[in-house]
Design an enzyme around this catalytic site. Structure first.
Site, PDB file in Angstrom:
ATOM      1  N   GLY A 258       4.989  -4.033  -4.171  1.00 48.53           N
ATOM      2  CA  GLY A 258       4.414  -5.476  -3.844  1.00 48.53           C
ATOM      3  C   GLY A 258       5.104  -5.916  -2.602  1.00 48.53           C
ATOM      4  O   GLY A 258       5.256  -5.180  -1.578  1.00 48.53           O
ATOM      5  N   SER A 259       5.385  -7.171  -2.711  1.00 49.43           N
ATOM      6  CA  SER A 259       5.765  -8.090  -1.482  1.00 49.43           C
ATOM      7  C   SER A 259       6.942  -7.416  -0.607  1.00 49.43           C
ATOM      8  O   SER A 259       6.965  -7.803   0.628  1.00 49.43           O
ATOM      9  CB  SER A 259       6.141  -9.336  -1.565  1.00 49.43           C
ATOM     10  OG  SER A 259       4.689  -9.883  -2.527  1.00 49.43           O
ATOM     11  N   VAL A 260       7.435  -6.680  -1.302  1.00 49.80           N
ATOM     12  CA  VAL A 260       8.645  -6.185  -0.486  1.00 49.80           C
ATOM     13  C   VAL A 260       8.259  -5.449   0.784  1.00 49.80           C
ATOM     14  O   VAL A 260       8.957  -5.273   1.748  1.00 49.80           O
ATOM     15  CB  VAL A 260       9.580  -5.286  -1.268  1.00 49.80           C
ATOM     16  CG1 VAL A 260      10.633  -4.599  -0.684  1.00 49.80           C
ATOM     17  CG2 VAL A 260      10.172  -5.917  -2.498  1.00 49.80           C
ATOM     18  N   PHE A 261       6.997  -5.020   0.479  1.00 54.80           N
ATOM     19  CA  PHE A 261       6.422  -3.998   1.625  1.00 54.80           C
ATOM     20  C   PHE A 261       6.055  -4.977   2.939  1.00 54.80           C
ATOM     21  O   PHE A 261       5.963  -4.411   3.723  1.00 54.80           O
ATOM     22  CB  PHE A 261       5.052  -3.353   1.030  1.00 54.80           C
ATOM     23  CG  PHE A 261       5.356  -2.003   1.040  1.00 54.80           C
ATOM     24  CD1 PHE A 261       5.972  -1.480  -0.051  1.00 54.80           C
ATOM     25  CD2 PHE A 261       4.545  -0.951   2.007  1.00 54.80           C
ATOM     26  CE1 PHE A 261       6.319   0.139   0.024  1.00 54.80           C
ATOM     27  CE2 PHE A 261       4.849   0.060   2.057  1.00 54.80           C
ATOM     28  CZ  PHE A 261       5.693   0.756   0.887  1.00 54.80           C
ATOM     29  N   LYS A 262       5.930  -6.399   2.551  1.00 56.79           N
ATOM     30  CA  LYS A 262       5.563  -7.165   3.763  1.00 56.79           C
ATOM     31  C   LYS A 262       6.489  -6.842   4.994  1.00 56.79           C
ATOM     32  O   LYS A 262       6.230  -7.118   6.115  1.00 56.79           O
ATOM     33  CB  LYS A 262       5.351  -8.533   3.090  1.00 56.79           C
ATOM     34  CG  LYS A 262       4.056  -8.846   2.481  1.00 56.79           C
ATOM     35  CD  LYS A 262       4.109 -10.319   1.981  1.00 56.79           C
ATOM     36  CE  LYS A 262       3.028 -10.474   0.795  1.00 56.79           C
ATOM     37  NZ  LYS A 262       3.310 -11.374   0.001  1.00 56.79           N
TER      38      LYS A 262
END
Lengths: 578, 127
Positions: free
Chosen positions: A297-301
């Site tokens: 999820g958002s960690v990839f942002k």
């Protein structure tokens, strides 16, 4: 000499009767052949005396010489007694501070000569009384054999050995044996691994370093891992309690040194005790940190922003419209924390806007996105000294939809270790350092440059803003300047996503003004509680774990709490509207 | 004369023989002691190995935490309890009734009033 002199003396003194036959003395002494014989004897005698004198002279001279000479130091090296080394068939494993994580200790195996047993039933009954885990029926069968030498049990403790000896049955014998002991039990079991009954590594470092550990030449040299047992315990303890509170089915956590790539702690729950591997399930053996691959999820942002900032596609002053949901290839993309307005780049990251990140990824382009993710090591199995390593899962054909979803961490599954390695390279100035389980005494490693130092500085500012102003507020360990990013992803099931089964994670870095350590925590399918108002996203369940771990371990790792220099983040903070 | 020489030579020979024998026995004793010591060192090393494993078992972080919770009134360390610079350490209070009678404390007893302090001695030095 006395005997000789008596023969040459007057015959009256001679004790040898047969020679003195008559009174005719002159004839006895004077006969010519006799005189010649006497002459020969005398000359021989003189020769012997000279020889002896010479020998005595040499000895005397040597004695004088020795007494005059200075005493030479005794040569003790040749008489040196060597202490037999304590030999074991497998080298020890230590943690980075020298704590013993795995060691071999001597035990005994019990053998029996059935031929020497008169009453197998009684022997079996007696033996079972001291070793209750043996089956009496089996024993009677074994001991009734007429010949041979059979092993009854391995790894007897000294107490058990004493008890068997006390039975007084001469047919039982002991053979020295070795046992692999893990004094810390479950701690770091997934990094450490375990051995089978033959003392061969079957998982973890025990298996990866099998040759090094069992090499006869180096069994006296312990293998030193990068794991710090104190940090490992703090991480495991916090994850365990979070898992209990949020009724998660599993948890994973990593602490990594961003300057060396050393893994300081690695926890995967549920785990097992390597001292007793019998009955351990596959789920317990599974290393969620290296083997498990998850859509994080958002960690990839973080990676999308780093790529966009490094490529010059965006800057802090730019922004995207996130007022309306976005439609791509039949999918509608929404924000989890919708603001319904135009967002600046720092806001997109701090408020974890999927729409903003997706638009940014489209501006970056598929090829650039792939190149950057590949540079960050996210498109291949991570490097680490373990056999249990999971390769990432991502679409073979990278379409526009993939670009969009991957930008915020969906449609790509990576292992937590790969993520942590990537995040470390984001904050350490842009050097990608392969993760390692071996202690690095130098404290610094040169890695491949993946982003510019300036981009890394910006990412550090952004990560700090997530904690001070954004979704990661519960990770703010006061004094330690924590930065990070929350991540919440729905688990894939039956071709879609299960909205209730979440993978909630938080990746934290501290101290943000001089990054030292990455702390990652992941909970598998956590359930919200009253205290979290039913929420089970990364910011609610995983961020507090990271905070507690930092509070507990920063003093151990030598990171001092400090008042923050607000000026470092002024530029970014101004662009985030609350 | 000859007899004396012979007898003394014999005595010297016997004496030196006995001495050599004694020396031999002493050397053997030392060598055996050496071997015993070597074996003892070996056994001790083995014991140290077992003890260090046991020590590690008895001092795992989990055990220590349990024990400290059981026997010590210590709480986990907080960030604000950590002192970064010596400047933040407070000065030692002197000349005030900061200490109760009979209690043991690092703070000076109230009996130590400022007037008792010598002139050249600095007041309120940091600990």
């Amino acid at each position: 000499m006395n005997a000789l002199s008596t023969t040459v003396g007057p015959p009256a003194m001679s004790r040898r009767g047969p020679v003195s036959t008559g009174p005719n003395i002159p004839s006895l002494v004077g006969s010519e052949p006799q005189q010649r014989g006497m002459g020969i004897a005398r000359s021989r005698l003189v020769f012997v005396v000279i020889l002896f004198c010479a020998a005595f002279f040499v000895m005397a001279a040597r004695t004088v010489e020795l007494s005059l000479k200075k005493a030479e130091p005794m040569q003790v090296t040749k008489q040196h007694v060597t202490v037999p080394p304590v030999q074991f068939t497998r080298a020890d494993i230590l943690d980075r501070n020298g704590e013993v994580l795995a060691t071999n200790l001597g035990t005994s195996s019990l053998y029996a000569y059935p031929a020497r047993i008169r009453d197998p039933e009684e022997a079996a009954r007696k033996l079972v009384s001291v070793l209750p885990n043996l089956s009496e029926g089996h024993l009677i069968q074994k001991l009734s054999a007429s010949k041979g030498y059979i092993r009854l049990q391995q790894r007897l403790s000294p107490r058990q050995k004493w008890a068997v000896n006390a039975l007084g049955i001469p047919a039982f014998e002991f053979a020295p044996d070795e046992e692999r002991i893990y004094p810390h039990g479950r701690l770091a079991v997934h990094a450490l691994g375990a051995v089978n009954y033959k003392n061969e590594g079957i998982s973890g470092a025990e298996r990866y370093f099998e040759r090094r550990l069992s090499d006869a030449a180096s069994t006296n040299q312990a293998l030193r891992l990068s794991i710090d047992s104190r940090v490992q315990y703090a991480l495991a303890d916090e994850l365990e309690s979070a898992m209990r509170v949020f009724q998660a089915i599993g948890a994973a956590g990593v602490v990594m040194d961003v300057n060396t790539g050393e893994v300081i702690a690695m926890v995967s729950l549920p785990d097992f005790d390597p001292n007793t591997t019998r009955g351990v399930s596959g789920n317990q053996r599974f290393n969620r940190v290296t083997q498990g691959v998850y859509e994080l999820g958002s960690v990839f942002k973080t990676f999308t922003l780093a790529a966009a900032l490094d490529d010059g596609v965006v800057d802090f002053s730019d922004g995207y419209d996130a007022s309306l949901p976005m439609k791509v290839g039949g999918y509608t993309i929404r924000d989890d924390h919708p603001k319904g307005r135009y967002l600046t780049v720092p806001e997109i990251y701090a408020y974890s806007s999927n729409i903003g990140t997706a638009r940014m990824a489209l501006d970056l382009g598929t090829e650039q996105q792939q190149r950057y993710l590949s540079d960050f090591g996210l498109l291949r199995a991570p490097d680490i000294e373990l056999v249990e390593v999971g390769a990432p899962l991502f679409p073979a054909r990278w379409r526009k939809t993939s670009t969009v979803t991957i930008s915020y961490g969906h449609g790509i599954s990576v292992s937590p270790l790969a993520l942590v390695t990537g995040i470390a390279s984001m904050v350490n100035g842009g050097r990608l350092l392969p993760a390692t389980l071996i202690r690095n005494s130098e404290g610094w490693r040169q890695g491949k440059r993946v982003i510019a130092p300036d981009t890394s500085r910006k990412i550090r500012q952004l990560m700090r803003m997530v904690v001070t102003k954004g979704t990661g507020g519960r990770a703010d360990a006061v004094g330690y300047r924590v930065g990070g990013k929350t991540g919440t992803a729905e688990k894939a099931s039956n071709g879609g996503y299960d909205r209730k089964a979440l993978i909630s994670s938080f990746v934290g870095v501290y101290p943000m003004d001089d990054p030292q350590y990455v702390v990652f925590a992941l909970l598998d399918e956590p359930k919200g509680t009253k205290a979290t108002y039913g929420f089970s996203s990364g910011g609610w369940v995983a961020a507090p774990v990271v905070k507690n771990v930092i509070l507990r371990t920063a003093p151990l790792l030598g990171v001092a709490p400090k008042t923050e220099d607000e000026g470092l983040y002024k530029n970014v903070a101004l662009r985030i509207e609350e | 004369m000859r007899k004396i020489v012979t007898i003394s030579a014999a005595i010297a020979a016997i004496m030196s023989g006995v001495m050599v024998l004694l020396l031999n026995i002493a050397v053997q004793e030392q060598a055996s002691l050496n071997r015993t010591l070597a074996k003892q060192i070996h056994d001790d090393r083995e014991a140290i190995r077992i003890l260090s494993a046991e020590w590690n078992y008895l001092t795992t972080p989990r055990t220590l935490e349990d024990r400290s919770g059981q026997f010590l009134a210590l709480m986990p360390l907080r960030a604000k309890q950590i002192v970064n610079t010596p400047a933040t350490i407070p000065l030692r209070p002197r000349g005030q009734d900061v200490d109760t009678k009979g209690a043991s404390s690092v703070v000076l007893s109230s009996a130590d009033k400022p007037r008792k302090v010598k002139k050249n001695q600095r007041k309120g030095t940091a600990l």
